[in-house]
Each structure stands twice: as structure tokens, then as C-alpha cells.
Design an enzyme around this catalytic site. Structure first.
Site, PDB file in Angstrom:
ATOM      1  NE  ARG A  15      -3.586   2.372  -0.145  1.00  0.00           N
ATOM      2  CZ  ARG A  15      -4.753   2.654   0.430  1.00  0.00           C
ATOM      3  NH1 ARG A  15      -5.296   1.772   1.235  1.00  0.00           N
ATOM      4  NH2 ARG A  15      -5.361   3.783   0.173  1.00  0.00           N
ATOM      5  N   GLY A  16       0.884   1.985  -1.127  1.00  0.00           N
ATOM      6  CA  GLY A  16       1.833   3.077  -1.320  1.00  0.00           C
ATOM      7  C   GLY A  16       1.828   4.104  -0.211  1.00  0.00           C
ATOM      8  CD  GLU A  17      -3.230   5.651   1.976  1.00  0.00           C
ATOM      9  OE1 GLU A  17      -3.662   6.247   0.966  1.00  0.00           O
ATOM     10  OE2 GLU A  17      -3.866   5.482   3.014  1.00  0.00           O
ATOM     11  CG  ASP A  18      -0.364   2.004   4.846  1.00  0.00           C
ATOM     12  OD1 ASP A  18      -0.961   0.920   4.998  1.00  0.00           O
ATOM     13  OD2 ASP A  18      -0.877   3.123   5.059  1.00  0.00           O
ATOM     14  CB  THR A  19       5.238   0.705   3.360  1.00  0.00           C
ATOM     15  OG1 THR A  19       4.666   0.043   2.217  1.00  0.00           O
ATOM     16  CG2 THR A  19       4.512   0.296   4.616  1.00  0.00           C
ATOM     17  NE  ARG A  20       4.223   5.198  -3.804  1.00  0.00           N
ATOM     18  CZ  ARG A  20       3.852   4.324  -4.730  1.00  0.00           C
ATOM     19  NH1 ARG A  20       4.774   3.708  -5.448  1.00  0.00           N
ATOM     20  NH2 ARG A  20       2.588   4.054  -4.923  1.00  0.00           N
ATOM     21  N   GLY A  48      -0.304   5.497 -12.451  1.00  0.00           N
ATOM     22  CA  GLY A  48      -1.710   5.561 -12.792  1.00  0.00           C
ATOM     23  C   GLY A  48      -2.251   4.296 -13.401  1.00  0.00           C
ATOM     24  CD  GLU A  82      -0.238  -4.795  -6.740  1.00  0.00           C
ATOM     25  OE1 GLU A  82       0.101  -4.984  -5.544  1.00  0.00           O
ATOM     26  OE2 GLU A  82       0.296  -3.932  -7.451  1.00  0.00           O
TER      27      GLU A  82
END
Length: 1161
Positions: A15-20, A48, A82
Site C-alpha cells: 500500500r503506497g501511502e503506508d510504506t512506499r 496511474g 494484486e
């Protein structure tokens, strides 16, 4: 490190907003730093992208997946899609999915509690149920759980990366199809690498000629071990890439491959070196540098072992062995060419995918011979033969033999093009003219031809794998390397041989001489075969730069011109109606001269009047008419003078004894020579007077000084009675063998022969005493046949610790031998010394002796110090009155491998568990003694019990589980066989006339022979009933078979048998004769003649038939075979081994109604 067929090693779902920018970003970086290609959706695909085919393709083309389950992972439908595809595409196909529970409890994911429960409760899509199942499934997988505050995050990431590294199989590089003959070489290189040891860094060099398979071998080794390293790089074509793109380019490739970094910038080679040294030592890597040709390349890419992390391995392939040694590479492997079997398989595969008619066999064999084991040539030729008829193949091979293939020539010529100009010249000299020459002779020829020593150039060619030097010191080179060199010279003038620098082909030499087409471009004419020239003698007039002329054969007349540029003139075995040197011939640079041996008219005085001051080598060997050596005082620089086997020579001029620079004087075999002049040869290193049968005395030596002499041979000088006192401080070889009249050993100054390595006094029948000598370096001493010698020479301090071979056999008056130190002795022959009753005292240790011979020598007992002989391998004490071996000896001889004892009545107990060969011949062994022997020597492999008196072969012989050969010849009292060793394959019971029928039946049991490879000989036995076919008296037996030769056993009953020198069995197939060598020579050692008829049973194995059987076989037809045993027999029989052949493919009568009946009659 991605495995074959995969784009990525790892796909990370997160999840990008958590751990990117935190955990997942750090994980991705660490994985890539380790060389693990890892997918993150924000770099490799456009931002995107929804869950599109491009993303699905990335999932499907990843070896494994890491799912980072963070706080808000389930709130993203993108992440859940995914996860679903990951479980279907990766987990569903048996590949690894690794969950990472990042600051969430695994039970929350499994039971859908907390944020995961909330996310699923608010999700109202149709896929909700499926996603819940996916979360439940992934939560039950083994993975990693990170709790805030439990450990450092970088340590946690390290654990994940370590696990991934173990799971990912690194990429292997493609190799050619149908590799042959490489497994053994791969094992050799792998053993040099010692991959299992991580306490050091190893560099291994692989060298060999172009096209020999260095790159392929390196690839195979690389693929087999790459998975054991943290990073790897196979840097191909280093030579080519370095020349085209520079060293910085290579450094960048290495850094990119190992560290998976893009856009690496290096300002200079020095910066690249510094970067590599700093970063490579952090990793255990595998690096292959392929086709290196300059030291600077190694210095820039792999300067030394301390550049790399412990456990790293570096493989370097090159054509230049010296490059490796100069770089400090200690482990070096030379790639070998393919053997005939593997070469045949490779060319057959390339030409026909190994599916071809036997009619192509000869063509393929011819291709194998031409290629001489070079894989490149085999592949090129095989590809060229594809889809061609036999006749087209033959034509193609004819072309190859006339003019080398361009591709092969180009690859091989790279090594030549890289040479310095002087090295090129020497290479072409050897390739065109001097292949096969002895190294010493070649060095002399090149020195004479060029005017300076070329030894260093020869070393360069050797180090670059362009030439080889055999164990006999002959210089040779691969046939295709030879062809490459000859083609370079041929291209100097393809149509006119007279315009080339070197001539070697007889037809070209004859053409140039007969047509007078020679030019000043010719520097060497060298014919290594006899030629016949019909000419006018004018041909050499135009060859103003000819330096070397080496020819043999016949010419119609003597040359009218010889160029004064000549430095080497060797006219060997030349027959001419008249011979003479042209009057204007005065070559000031002539250094080597060898005159014809069959000259009908030639006045040597005229030659020597010219006083050629530069001649260093003069040879009159085998001259039939030379009666005297004239004045040679004008040859002031002469170093070698040989007149071997000049059978008419009776006189040698006094000037020969005054040649101050002479190093070698060879008068071998001058049968009529009675005396030599006084010798004052201060530079002499070799003097050979052997087989000068009429030489009455050794020549006087002025000042008694031969202090530079290394070799002195007067072998078979029957009339020489004495040799004057000499100073022989440098002497290494002294041969006095068979000087029948020699009464005293030469007096040597101070008895010093400290450099002597070989001393032969064999057969000096009148020699009674040898004075005390100092023989510190002696390696071989032969006193055999000195029948008047009554004492062993006194050696200073008894020191012979470098002696390897000592023979005193047939010294019939020798009564004792003084104490000796014989540390290095390997052969000790004391046989036939009837006056010698005690074994010499051994000072110090005496190890690794393979053989001690005491035949017919009455030594009663070995001394206690004999234990120092261990660990010996062989003891022959045949017919020597040997009573016993002391227990102190027996218990020490634990590594005895071969033991022979003859004419004894008992065998003392011994601790000889390692004895493999045991011969107890003519020992009057009783049944009880035999049983004891078999227990003592239970591990024996070969057992010879000839001429003994036991009546039973006991059952305990079955405990000799390794025994495969048993010889019972002439055991005439043997009646019963109670046991058969389980591994028995060879049995000879010649003349065992008391053997019972039941025992013979036991030995002819079908089960014993059905497994194959047996060879039995039994007296008065009949052919077993289980044999498939029998026939009456004759000389041969016939049968018919289809396809391949069948696996059969043969029986023959005859009053005759095979002996050591018997002719081999003939096998005639469709009129083609092959020879079959059966049995083993050692079985028949000392074998008596048969007294009764015997049965011989043996297996005929196709691989022992000498010759190519395929050419004789008919496809899909009956083949006629006739076995000719070589002597007449009463009965013969054939048995088909059922496990290896079918009865349907063999017939014992001529098959009717067959297409090829007329061919098999």
C-alpha cells in the site's frame, strides 16, 4: 539473478501511502543492491496504471512475491486485486509468496479484525468474498512479522533479503546444444575453484588455443555454481570490448551487473579501479572474464584477490598462459581437445543431428581427423556437411584440406595477429618447416637461421598456446594451427610458390627447382620428406636471401650455384651422380653444415680450405666413404662435431683434439676407428665413443682436465683396458657398459663425482674393483653382469640418498654390500648373486619401493632394519631360499600391494590387508596352508597359485570378495572346488587333471557366466548344455545377426590353447576382418603347455574388436559373422546373453529367402 524465462526475481505488493517511502522503499533498495531484480509499480510501469495486463504480466513474470500487509492494505481494491493475481499466478504454480506483516497482527488479517475487518465491512463489491479468502490464505503462509520497537527496521529487512536470496535461483546463461566431452573438464575446473570454502578468494585461469572451447567450459562452470554467490557477472569478449569501447566500459558493466545500478559514471580507469576495490570487497561474487589478452585488462577489472569479498571466485579465460602467471594466478587449467568418440558425436550432431546412414561414417571420421579435436572446426565442418550427399561431403573436405575455412582461419589467426613481429616470424618458421623437431635441435636451427637466440620467442609461442612441447621435448602444434600458419605464407603468393618466404611442400620445392622460378623472397627451403629433382642446377642463383636449405632425396646433378646468404646447409641422404660445391660458394655466415651420406665424389679438403670461421655445427653422420677427418683447425668456432657411424673412418686429424670451443664430439659407431688424437678440449661437454669396437685405447687427455664434461659414453668399446686419470667435476652421465676388457675404473680426482646422476658399468666382465667414490647426486647405478667384481664400491658415508635404481644382478662373486643410505630408492635388483648371503644394512629410512628382486640369491633372512623399507608395494623373492619374514617386518609392511613368493613350503603370518596381487607359485602349499593364506590375504584381487599341491580349494575363498582373477595352472593334485569368489571373472586351471566333474560343473554354472565378462579355462570339460548352439571339429564357427553385433559367450574345446604371443582371434563380418584380443596377458605368465584338451569359455565384447565395425554392417539385413579361433578344435559353441541380446536377431544357419544371402556366404 532472475531465473530463465522470468523478468523479475521478486514482485512487491504494498500500500503506497503506508510504506512506499519508508519500509517498502528500503526493502526494494536492499534487494536490488543484492543483485535481486525487484519490481515496484512506481518505477518500472507508468504511474496511474490500474490492474492492467501490463501489471498482471509483471506478476506472472516474477519468480516470487512479497506482500507487505500494512495497516491500510485491505482498504485498497488495487492491492486486493494484486493479491488475488499473486495467489493465482505465483502461489498457484508452486512458487513462493512471502507475507510481511508490517505493524499489523497476523491474526487481524486472518480473522479480519481491526482495519482489515473495517475495510472488508465497507467493501460492497462482488469480489468481497474472494478477497476475504485471499487475505485468509495469505495470512496462513509462513512469513515475517514486524512489531514496532522489537528490532531495528534495517535488521528486519536484512532477514527478509536473506530469505529471498536463498529462495531465488540465479540466472544461468545459455550454452550450445549437445555439449560433448565437457563434464570431465568441468569437474577439473570446479575442483580448482574449491567453491565450498569461503575463507579465501580464488582466481582460476583457463587457457588454450582459439576454438578449443574455453568460453563454453567457463559458461558450464559458471552456470553450475552461480547460485552460491551474492552477485555474479560473466564479462564476455573482454579483448574485443576493450579494444572497441575501452576499459571504463568494462568497469561500468561489472558494477552494473553486480550492484544493479544504472547510470554509473566513471571519470577514469583509476577511478573505476578505486570504486571496484571499495565496493567488490563487500560481496561474495562470481566473476568470469572471458577472452582476456592484455595485463592491463586484468589490472583494471580484477587487480588482485583482495579486491573481492571472502568466498569470491574469479575465472579468467585466455589464449596466453603467461598472462595468467604474470597476474599471479596460481591455479591454471589447459583445455583439452575432444577425443575421437566425442568429436565424432559433435560433428555427427552438427551435420545430421546424429541421424545418418552408415555410408557417412567414413566421411565423418575424416572430418574428425582433420579437426584434430578442435570443437570450433567440428562445428563449422559439421554445419557445412548438413544436407549434403556423401560425394558432396568428400568434395567439401578436399577443399578444407587444400585451403582452410575462413571462419576457422579468422578465429585461430587472432592469436597470430597479437604477436610481436619477431614472434610471428618464429611461429611461421615452426608451423611451416619445423613441426615435430626436438626442442634442442629447433633452438639451434633458429639461432643459426636468424643469427641470434630465439629461445625467448619459443617461450612466448608456448605461453600463448600456439605450440606445445611434449614430454620427450618435441615441439609440435595443433594441426589447424599449423594449417593457419601455412595459409598465411601461402597467401604471400597463392599462385607462385617461388614468391613465398618459405617452401615446405615437396611438390612446390620440386616445381621451383625444376622450373627455376625461385626469387629473393625465399628464406627457407625445408623438405622433411625425400624428393626427386630433374634440373640443370641453376635454380638457387636467384635465391639471394636463402638462409636455410634442408633437403634429402635424389637430384640429376650437383647445384651450380648456392647462395652465399646460407646459414644452414643440411643435405641429408642425398644421392647425386656427382657432387661438389660451386667454386664461388663462400657463405661467411654459414653456421650449420650437414653433408650428404651417399656422395660418390667429394673432396672434403677443398671444403675445409675455405676456413669457414663461423661454422658452429658440422655433421658427417652415416657417411659411407669418409675414411679420414682432415685438418679442421680453421673451424675456430666449431661447437659440435659429429661423425656417427662413418663405417670407413680410420683416422682423425690431430686438429680435432685442439678445438677450443668444441662442446660435443660424437664418434659413435665408427667401427674401424682404432685411435683418436690427444684431446685438449677445454669446453667439451659431451664425448660419445660408444660402439667403436676397434678403438684400442681411450685418447690421451692433456692436463687430465675434462672439468666441463657432462656426458661420457664408451659403451661397447671392447678393447679399452683403462681410462686415464681425469678431473670430472661436472660429469652427470658415465656409461662404461660392456667394456669387456676394462680392468680398472677410471681414477677420478679425489674420487669426486658429486654431480654424477647416472653410472652404467653393466657387463664389464673383467672389472674387479671400483675405488671409493663420492656420489652425492647419483640416481641410477647399474653394476649388473660385472662377473669379476668382488666388492661393492665404497661410497663416502654410505650416502646414496638420491639413488632411485640400483642393479647388481649377475654379480656372481659379490659376497657383501656395505651399509647404505637409500632413502629415495625405487628399484633394487639383487637377483642371481649366488655368493651374496646377507641383505645390506639400510641406514635411515627406505620408502616407496615398488620392487625388490632377489631371484636366485641365497639371502636367508632380512635384517631387522628391513622394516624401514615400508611402505613398499612389491616384493619379489622368487627362488631365493627365503625362509621367513620376521614378524617385525611383517607387521610394518601394511601397505604392501604386490607379493610374490616362489619355492616355499609355508607363508609366515603377515599383516598385509592391502595386498592386491598375490603370487604363491610352486610353494608345496597344503590344504591347511592355503586356507590360512586366504584368510590372511582376504582383500586380494589377483591370486596365482600355480604348481602347488593342495587338493581342495576351500569354501573360505568366498570371503575374498574382491578376487576377480584366479590362476590354478599345473595344480595337478587339485580335486575339488568348494567355494567360488563372488567377483570371479577370470579362471585358469590349465593341467588340473584331477579336478572332479562336479567341480567343473560348478564352475560352468550358467548363472555365473550369464552376467558377462568371464574368461575360464578348464581341463577335460564339455560344452555346457545351456549353450544355444554347438558344432563339431573345425577352425571357425559361423552365425548370422541383424543390426548390432550380439552379446555372446563362446566355448571351444581343443588340445591347444592361447599363449602370450598367440595371434588374436579373427572375426570376419561380411568379408571384413577384425581382430579380437581376449583374456589378459598376466594370466599366462610362466604358463606351461597343455597336457590334455581344455575347454575355453569367454565372452566376446564388441568394444574389443579392433576397427570400425559400422562400415561392415548391412542395414536391416542379415550380417554373416565367422569367428576364427586360430587353432583347430574338437567342439565349439555359442551362447547368446539373454539380458543383452534377443534370440530373434541371431541365427546359426543361413537365413532363407533373404535379400543379401549371396553377401553372407
Amino acid at each position: 539473478m532472475a531465473d530463465d524465462g522470468f523478468t523479475y526475481d521478486v514482485f512487491i505488493s504494498f500500500r503506497g501511502e503506508d510504506t512506499r517511502y519508508t519500509f517498502t522503499g528500503h526493502l526494494w533498495k536492499t534487494l536490488n543492491d543484492k543483485g535481486i531484480r525487484t519490481f515496484m509499480d512506481d518505477d518500472d510501469l507508468q504511474k496511474g496504471d490500474e490492474i492492467t495486463p501490463s501489471l498482471i504480466n509483471s506478476i506472472q513474470n516474477s519468480v516470487m512475491a512479497i506482500v507487505v500487509l500494512s495497516k491500510n492494505y485491505a482498504s485498497s481494491s488495487f492491492c486486493l486485486q494484486e493479491l488475488s493475481h499473486i495467489l493465482d499466478s505465483i502461489k498457484g504454480k508452486g512458487r513462493l509468496v512471502l507475507p510481511v506483516f508490517y505493524k499489523v497482527d497476523p491474526s487481524d488479517v486472518r480473522k479480519l479484525k481491526g482495519t482489515y475487518g473495517e475495510a472488508m465491512d465497507t467493501n460492497e463489491t462482488k469480489s468481497n468474498h474472494k478477497w476475504k479468502m485471499c487475505l485468509h490464505q495469505v495470512s496462513n503462509l509462513s512469513g515475517f512479522h514486524y512489531k514496532n520497537g522489537d528490532e531495528y527496521e534495517h535488521e528486519f529487512i536484512g532477514k527478509i533479503v536473506e530469505q529471498v536470496s536463498r529462495e531465488i535461483v540465479p540466472i544461468t546463461l545459455p550454452v550450445p546444444d549437445n555439449l560433448v566431452g565437457i563434464d570431465y573438464q568441468k569437474q577439473n575446473v570446479a575442483s580448482l575453484l574449491n567453491v565450498g570454502s569461503d575463507d579465501a578468494v580464488h582466481m582460476v585461469g583457463i587457457h588454450g588455443i582459439g576454438g578449443i572451447g574455453k568460453t563454453t567450459l567457463a559458461l558450464e562452470v559458471y552456470n553450475s555454481i552461480v547460485c552460491q554467490f551474492q552477485g555474479s557477472c560473466f564479462l564476455e569478449n573482454v579483448r574485443e570490448n576493450s579494444d572497441k569501447n575501452g576499459l571504463i566500459y568494462l568497469q561500468k558493466i561489472l558494477l552494473t551487473q553486480i550492484f544493479r545500478e544504472k547510470n554509473i559514471e566513471l571519470a577514469s580507469v583509476r577511478q573505476g579501479i578505486a570504486t571496484l576495490k571499495q565496493r567488490l570487497k563487500q560481496k561474495k561474487i562470481l566473476l568470469v572474464l572471458d577472452d582476456v589478452d592484455k595485463e592491463e585488462q586484468l589490472e583494471a577489472i580484477a587487480g588482485s584477490c583482495d579486491w573481492f569479498g571472502l568466498g569470491s571466485r574469479v575465472i579468467i579465460t585466455t589464449r596466453d598462459k603467461k598472462l595468467l602467471t604474470c597476474h599471479g594466478v596460481q591455479k591454471i587449467y589447459e583445455v583439452r581437445g575432444l577425443n575421437e568418440k566425442d568429436a565424432f558425436e559433435l560433428v555427427g550432431w552438427k551435420a545430421f543431428k546424429n541421424e545418418f546412414s552408415p555410408t557417412y561414417t567414413d566421411v565423418l571420421n575424416r572430418a574428425v581427423i582433420y579437426a584434430s579435436g578442435l570443437p570450433l572446426a567440428l562445428e563449422v565442418i559439421g554445419s557445412h556437411l548438413f544436407n549434403k550427399t556423401v560425394e558432396e561431403c568428400k568434395y567439401a573436405l578436399d577443399r578444407y584440406e587444400r585451403i582452410p575455412d575462413k571462419k576457422i582461419q579468422t578465429v585461430l589467426q587472432l592469436s597470430f595477429d597479437a604477436l610481436q613481429e619477431e614472434d610471428k616470424v618464429v611461429f611461421l618458421d615452426i608451423a611451416c618447416c619445423f613441426k615435430g623437431y626436438n626442442l634442442a635441435r629447433l633452438q639451434k636451427i633458429l639461432h643459426s637461421h636468424h643469427g641470434v637466440s630465439k629461445n625467448d620467442h619459443i617461450n612466448v609461442l608456448f605461453e600463448k598456446s600456439l605450440i606445445k612441447i611434449s614430454k620427450y621435448h618435441d615441439v609440435t602444434l595443433h594441426d589447424l594451427i599449423e594449417d593457419m600458419g601455412k595459409e598465411i605464407v601461402r597467401q604471400e603468393s597463392p599462385e607462385e610458390p617461388g614468391n613465398r618466404s618459405r617452401l615446405w611442400l615437396p611438390k612446390d620445392i620440386v616445381q621451383v627447382l625444376e622450373e627455376n622460378t625461385g626469387t629473393s623472397k625465399i628464406e627457407i627451403i625445408c623438405s622433411n620428406s625425400r624428393i626427386k629433382v630433374e634440373w640443370d642446377g641453376e635454380a638457387f642463383k636467384k635465391m639471394r636471401k636463402l638462409r636455410t636449405l634442408i633437403m634429402s632425396g635424389r637430384c640429376s646433378e650437383s647445384p651450380k650455384h648456392l647462395p652465399n646468404s646460407l646459414r644452414i646447409l643440411q643435405i641429408e641422404n642425398w644421392i647425386c651422380s656427382s657432387w661438389g660445391l660451386p667454386s664461388e660458394f663462400y657463405p661467411k655466415e654459414l653456421t650449420t653444415c650437414n653433408f650428404p651420406s651417399y656422395l660418390s665424389s667429394f673432396e672434403f679438403k677443398d671444403f675445409f680450405k675455405k676456413k669457414f670461421k663461423n661454422i658452429r655445427i658440422l655433421n658427417f653422420d652415416n657417411h659411407r666413404l669418409l675414411s679420414h677427418i682432415p685438418d679442421v683447425s680453421g673451424l675456430v668456432n666449431l661447437e659440435e662435431f659429429s661423425f656417427r657411424e662413418c663405417v670407413s673412418l680410420t683416422e682423425v686429424d690431430d686438429s680435432v683434439g685442439l678445438l677450443g670451443k668444441l662442446k660435443t664430439l660424437n664418434a659413435y659407431g665408427c667401427l674401424r676407428l682404432r685411435k683418436l688424437p690427444p684431446l685438449k678440449l677445454v669446453s667439451l661437454e659431451e664425448l660419445n665413443l660408444s660402439e667403436c669396437y676397434r678403438l684400442e685405447s681411450f685418447p690421451p687427455v692433456i692436463d687430465e682436465s675434462f672439468d666441463k664434461l657432462k656426458t661420457l659414453s664408451v659403451r661397447c668399446c671392447f678393447k679399452i683396458k683403462s681410462i686415464p686419470p681425469l678431473k670430472l667435476t661436472s660429469l652427470q652421465i658415465l656409461d662404461l657398459s660392456h667394456c669387456d676388457s676394462l680392468e680398472s675404473f677410471p681414477v677420478v680426482a679425489n674420487g669426486f663425482l658429486g654431480n654424477l646422476k647416472t653410472l652404467f658399468v653393466k657387463g664389464c666382465r673383467n672389472l674387479k674393483i671400483i675405488p671409493p667414490l663420492k656420489l652425492d647426486s647419483l640416481e641410477e647405478l647399474d653394476l649388473s653382469g660385472c662377473v669379476s667384481l668382488n666388492s661393492f664400491p665404497c661410497v663416502v658415508d654410505g650416502l646414496l640418498d638420491k639413488l632411485k635404481i640400483l642393479s647388481i644382478k649377475h654379480c656372481i662373486k659379490l659376497t657383501s654390500i656395505p651399509p647404505l643410505k637409500l632413502t629415495s630408492l625405487k628399484q633394487f635388483d639383487l637377483s642371481y648373486c649366488p655368493s651374496l648371503e646377507s641383505f645390506p644394512e639400510i641406514l635411515g629410512e627406505m620408502r616407496n619401493i615398488p620392487q625388490i628382486n632377489l631371484f636366485n640369491t641365497p639371502i636367508k633372512e632380512l635384517p631387522f632394519r628391513f622394516q624401514n623399507l615400508t611402505p613398499s608395494q612389491t616384493l619379489d623373492s622368487c627362488n631365493c631360499g627365503f625362509v621367513h619374514l620376521p614378524l617385525s617386518v611383517a607387521h610394518e609392511m601394511v601397505k604392501l600391494v604386490e607379493l610374490t613368493i616362489h619355492s616355499e613350503e609355508k607363508v609366515s603370518p603377515m599383516k598385509c590387508s592391502l595386498v592386491k596381487y598375490l603370487c604363491l607359485r610352486n610353494m608345496k602349499l597344503s590344504d591347511e596352508s592355503l586356507s590360512i593364506c586366504l584368510i590372511l590375504f582376504a582383500n586380494v584381487k589377483e591370486l596365482h597359485l600355480n604348481e602347488n599341491q593342495f587338493t581342495v580349494l576351500p569354501k573360505c575363498i568366498e570371503k575374498c570378495k574382491f578376487l576377480w582373477r584366479l590362476v590354478l595352472d599345473n595344480c595337478e593334485e587339485l580335486q575339488e572346488i568348494k567355494g567360488i569368489p563372488p567377483s570371479l571373472k577370470t579362471l585358469s586351471a590349465l593341467n588340473c587333471k584331477s579336478l572332479t566333474s562336479s567341480s567343473k560343473s560348478k564352475l560352468l554354472n550358467q548363472e555365473l557366466h550369464e552376467a558377462g565378462n568371464t574368461w575360464f579355462r578348464l581341463p577335460r570339460a564339455k560344452i555346457p548344455d545351456w549353450f544355444d548352439h554347438q558344432c563339431l571339429a573345425g577352425l571357425s564357427i559361423s552365425f548370422w545377426f541383424r543390426n548390432k553385433f550380439p552379446a555372446i559367450a563362446l566355448c571351444v574345446v581343443s588340445p591347444l590353447t592361447w599363449y602370450d604371443h598367440r595371434p588374436p582371434i579373427k572375426v570376419i563380418i561380411n568379408g571384413n576382418t577384425f581382430f579380437y584380443k581376449h583374456g589378459e596377458d598376466r594370466t599366462n605368465r610362466n604358463m606351461a603347455r597343455p597336457k590334455v584338451y581344455h575347454l575355453h569359455l569367454f565372452h566376446m565384447k564388441m568394444e574389443k574388436l579392433k576397427g570400425n565395425m559400422d562400415k561392415a554392417l548391412l542395414e536391416n539385413k542379415w550380417n554373416h559373422a565367422e569367428v576364427d579361433f586360430g587353432f583347430p578344435f574338437h567342439y565349439s559353441g555359442i551362447h547368446v546373453l539373454k539380458e543383452k541380446s534377443e534370440m530373434e536377431v541371431i541365427r546359426f544357419t543361413n537365413p532363407e529367402n533373404d535379400d543379401n544371402i549371396e553377401l553372407t556366404l
